[in-house]
Design a protein around this motif. Sequence first.
Motif, PDB file in Angstrom:
ATOM      1  N   PRO A   1       0.843  -1.219   0.000  1.00 40.79           N
ATOM      2  CA  PRO A   1       0.000   0.000   0.000  1.00 40.79           C
ATOM      3  C   PRO A   1       0.865   1.250   0.000  1.00 40.79           C
ATOM      4  CG  PRO A   1       0.205  -0.836   2.214  1.00 40.79           C
ATOM      5  CD  PRO A   1       0.973  -1.797   1.337  1.00 40.79           C
ATOM      6  N   HIS A   2       0.274   2.363  -0.457  1.00 38.87           N
ATOM      7  CA  HIS A   2       0.971   3.652  -0.462  1.00 38.87           C
ATOM      8  C   HIS A   2       0.053   4.687   0.178  1.00 38.87           C
ATOM      9  CE1 HIS A   2       2.990   7.301  -1.918  1.00 38.87           C
ATOM     10  NE2 HIS A   2       4.061   6.535  -2.063  1.00 38.87           N
ATOM     11  N   PRO A   3       0.595   5.546   1.048  1.00 39.97           N
ATOM     12  CA  PRO A   3      -0.282   6.496   1.766  1.00 39.97           C
ATOM     13  C   PRO A   3      -0.916   7.547   0.872  1.00 39.97           C
ATOM     14  CG  PRO A   3       2.042   6.970   2.219  1.00 39.97           C
ATOM     15  CD  PRO A   3       2.005   5.669   1.473  1.00 39.97           C
ATOM     16  N   HIS A   4      -0.349   7.796  -0.321  1.00 41.75           N
ATOM     17  CA  HIS A   4      -0.859   8.883  -1.165  1.00 41.75           C
ATOM     18  C   HIS A   4      -1.313   8.424  -2.545  1.00 41.75           C
ATOM     19  CE1 HIS A   4       0.519  11.582   1.889  1.00 41.75           C
ATOM     20  NE2 HIS A   4       1.789  11.284   1.715  1.00 41.75           N
ATOM     21  N   VAL A   5      -1.097   7.168  -2.909  1.00 42.54           N
ATOM     22  CA  VAL A   5      -1.442   6.690  -4.249  1.00 42.54           C
ATOM     23  C   VAL A   5      -2.292   5.433  -4.099  1.00 42.54           C
ATOM     24  CG1 VAL A   5      -0.570   5.923  -6.489  1.00 42.54           C
ATOM     25  CG2 VAL A   5       0.690   7.646  -5.189  1.00 42.54           C
ATOM     26  N   SER A   6      -3.448   5.443  -4.745  1.00 40.45           N
ATOM     27  CA  SER A   6      -4.330   4.281  -4.717  1.00 40.45           C
ATOM     28  C   SER A   6      -3.853   3.247  -5.742  1.00 40.45           C
ATOM     29  CB  SER A   6      -5.774   4.706  -5.019  1.00 40.45           C
ATOM     30  OG  SER A   6      -5.866   5.169  -6.351  1.00 40.45           O
ATOM     31  N   PRO A   7      -4.337   2.027  -5.665  1.00 41.97           N
ATOM     32  CA  PRO A   7      -3.939   1.028  -6.668  1.00 41.97           C
ATOM     33  C   PRO A   7      -4.254   1.435  -8.099  1.00 41.97           C
ATOM     34  CG  PRO A   7      -4.969  -0.045  -4.790  1.00 41.97           C
ATOM     35  CD  PRO A   7      -5.140   1.413  -4.568  1.00 41.97           C
ATOM     36  N   SER A   8      -5.267   2.293  -8.306  1.00 39.66           N
ATOM     37  CA  SER A   8      -5.587   2.761  -9.666  1.00 39.66           C
ATOM     38  C   SER A   8      -4.684   3.884 -10.127  1.00 39.66           C
ATOM     39  CB  SER A   8      -7.040   3.236  -9.721  1.00 39.66           C
ATOM     40  OG  SER A   8      -7.241   4.342  -8.847  1.00 39.66           O
ATOM     41  N   GLY A   9      -3.824   4.404  -9.224  1.00 39.10           N
ATOM     42  CA  GLY A   9      -2.913   5.482  -9.593  1.00 39.10           C
ATOM     43  C   GLY A   9      -3.366   6.846  -9.151  1.00 39.10           C
ATOM     44  N   LEU A  10      -4.554   6.970  -8.575  1.00 37.83           N
ATOM     45  CA  LEU A  10      -5.061   8.278  -8.141  1.00 37.83           C
ATOM     46  C   LEU A  10      -4.243   8.776  -6.953  1.00 37.83           C
ATOM     47  CD1 LEU A  10      -7.194  10.516  -8.397  1.00 37.83           C
ATOM     48  CD2 LEU A  10      -8.617   9.205  -6.814  1.00 37.83           C
ATOM     49  N   VAL A  11      -3.779  10.018  -7.043  1.00 34.44           N
ATOM     50  CA  VAL A  11      -2.931  10.624  -6.025  1.00 34.44           C
ATOM     51  C   VAL A  11      -3.793  11.446  -5.081  1.00 34.44           C
ATOM     52  CG1 VAL A  11      -0.978  12.169  -5.587  1.00 34.44           C
ATOM     53  CG2 VAL A  11      -0.980  10.681  -7.600  1.00 34.44           C
ATOM     54  N   SER A  12      -3.510  11.321  -3.783  1.00 36.47           N
ATOM     55  CA  SER A  12      -4.235  12.088  -2.768  1.00 36.47           C
ATOM     56  C   SER A  12      -3.227  12.599  -1.756  1.00 36.47           C
ATOM     57  CB  SER A  12      -5.297  11.216  -2.083  1.00 36.47           C
ATOM     58  OG  SER A  12      -5.920  11.901  -1.027  1.00 36.47           O
ATOM     59  N   ILE A  13      -2.978  13.923  -1.770  1.00 38.52           N
ATOM     60  CA  ILE A  13      -2.054  14.552  -0.832  1.00 38.52           C
ATOM     61  C   ILE A  13      -2.782  15.708  -0.143  1.00 38.52           C
ATOM     62  CG2 ILE A  13       0.002  13.890  -2.150  1.00 38.52           C
ATOM     63  CD1 ILE A  13       0.099  16.730  -3.248  1.00 38.52           C
ATOM     64  N   PRO A  14      -2.270  16.180   0.992  1.00 32.72           N
ATOM     65  CA  PRO A  14      -2.955  17.277   1.698  1.00 32.72           C
ATOM     66  C   PRO A  14      -3.149  18.522   0.861  1.00 32.72           C
ATOM     67  CG  PRO A  14      -1.350  16.234   3.153  1.00 32.72           C
ATOM     68  CD  PRO A  14      -1.163  15.619   1.806  1.00 32.72           C
ATOM     69  N   TYR A  15      -2.208  18.822  -0.045  1.00 37.80           N
ATOM     70  CA  TYR A  15      -2.357  20.041  -0.859  1.00 37.80           C
ATOM     71  C   TYR A  15      -3.607  19.979  -1.725  1.00 37.80           C
ATOM     72  CZ  TYR A  15      -1.009  23.986  -3.807  1.00 37.80           C
ATOM     73  OH  TYR A  15      -0.987  25.194  -4.469  1.00 37.80           O
ATOM     74  N   LEU A  16      -3.947  18.794  -2.231  1.00 42.17           N
ATOM     75  CA  LEU A  16      -5.166  18.654  -3.032  1.00 42.17           C
ATOM     76  C   LEU A  16      -6.412  18.792  -2.161  1.00 42.17           C
ATOM     77  CD1 LEU A  16      -4.106  15.685  -5.353  1.00 42.17           C
ATOM     78  CD2 LEU A  16      -4.405  18.073  -6.014  1.00 42.17           C
ATOM     79  N   HIS A  17      -6.360  18.243  -0.935  1.00 44.78           N
ATOM     80  CA  HIS A  17      -7.524  18.359  -0.047  1.00 44.78           C
ATOM     81  C   HIS A  17      -7.733  19.790   0.421  1.00 44.78           C
ATOM     82  CE1 HIS A  17      -8.231  14.068   0.112  1.00 44.78           C
ATOM     83  NE2 HIS A  17      -6.942  13.853   0.376  1.00 44.78           N
ATOM     84  N   ASN A  18      -6.644  20.539   0.568  1.00 43.19           N
ATOM     85  CA  ASN A  18      -6.733  21.911   1.065  1.00 43.19           C
ATOM     86  C   ASN A  18      -6.637  22.929  -0.073  1.00 43.19           C
ATOM     87  OD1 ASN A  18      -6.815  20.866   3.679  1.00 43.19           O
ATOM     88  ND2 ASN A  18      -4.581  20.844   3.821  1.00 43.19           N
ATOM     89  N   TRP A  19      -7.098  22.549  -1.234  1.00 40.68           N
ATOM     90  CA  TRP A  19      -7.032  23.443  -2.407  1.00 40.68           C
ATOM     91  C   TRP A  19      -7.884  24.688  -2.145  1.00 40.68           C
ATOM     92  CZ3 TRP A  19      -4.280  22.936  -6.960  1.00 40.68           C
ATOM     93  CH2 TRP A  19      -4.618  23.794  -7.995  1.00 40.68           C
ATOM     94  N   ILE A  20      -7.281  25.861  -2.351  1.00 43.64           N
ATOM     95  CA  ILE A  20      -7.955  27.137  -2.114  1.00 43.64           C
ATOM     96  C   ILE A  20      -7.884  27.969  -3.381  1.00 43.64           C
ATOM     97  CG2 ILE A  20      -7.990  29.254  -0.733  1.00 43.64           C
ATOM     98  CD1 ILE A  20      -6.677  27.707   1.511  1.00 43.64           C
TER      99      ILE A  20
END
Length: 420
Positions: free
Chosen positions: A120-139
């Motif tokens: 497993p990877h904390p920021h990348v799903s098995p499909s390749g989708l990236v999830s990092i705090p900067y994307l969640h806190n997009w302003i």
Amino acid sequence: MVPPSSTPPPNPQQIQQFLSSVLSQRGPSALPYSEDTKWLIRQQLLSLISNYPSLEPKTATFTHNDGRSVNLLQAEGTIPMPFQGVTYNIPIIIWLMESYPRYAPAVYVNPTRDMIIKRPHPHVSPSGLVSIPYLHNWIYPSSNLVDLVLHLSSAFSRDPPLYSQRRPNPNPNPSPSPNPSINSSMTSTYGQHPPPPGPRVAATAAAAGYPPSPYGRVQHPQHSQARPTSTDDAAEVYKRNAMNKLVEMVHGDIIGMRKAREVEMEGMFSAQAVLRRREEEINKGLKEMQDEKEGLEQQLQVVLMNTDVLDRWIRDNEGKIKNLGKKNNNVAVDEAIHCVDVLSKQVLDSTAADLAIEDVVYSLDKAVQDGVVPFDQYLRNVRLLSREQFFHRATASKVKEAQMQAQVANMAARISHFVS
């Protein structure tokens, strides 16, 4: 997702022309971005390409989870990732969704055939989708693509999302060959320039005791010494897991604090709206009270003036009333009331004559009905009396106008007297 439908321009000038062309299209082929954000999208993409020339803007068809397909802009290529003193290139695709730039883009890791996603990877799903705090806190509008790539590079450097998939060597006898398929882990076009091909390099690296690279490629300083691989791996994994856990905890605390602050701000905005409405009502009531006060003050001035006039009239006529009481037997009706001026006497005479003529005409009507007065004589008398009545009424009207003007002037003088 399908392959891009447009070929990216090769130089900055053509990139600008390409973006201007696709963002200015209208009709069914237009990109689904709002008109007020297209200029900002163009500027952010140009800034991204200027800082990271390895990324190229394209248009491609994106398929949503519900089956909808839409033509969107994307930036495809590689971004740098420093890892253990070596800089690698990570292949990614940045999709600018329909709601961009008000909402964050969708970022995917795009591994080649020789790469696999770490699980497993904390920021990348098995499909390749990236999830990092900067994307969640997009302003919007402060967040941008250049800062996004910087945060992606920083996150990937702590925990690389891809590993090279080593292929078995079909030739058991090692011999130098220009064919890069001998060591497929070192031929990725997304890494740095590999060392000369051949199994000797991999064997030498393994003999030196260095940990395996996530991309099958190792570059080490000349003065490095061999260290136990298992110890380094365990310490690195523990450090990385601890940092990831700490980042997740901080990120969760930030999200909770932000939600609490948003609820608090909503309550403050509601209270502010109520206070503003009450302020408007108070100001309106205060204005009405001030207007009412001014009206009452004007009425008080009028009452005071009328009281003054009545008091003066009583003082002037008090002696006449006493004299009338003493001479009650010989009271002349015409002398009981005296006019204060010539205009008042003229109005009195005209009004008395008007009423007298009205009584005469009424009596003539009764007489003609009873047959006492002939009809032709009735008409002549009514015509003469009407002419005379008209003159008396006209005279009374003009005199009243003159009296009104004099009264207004007198009231103005009195008001100035009371104000002063």
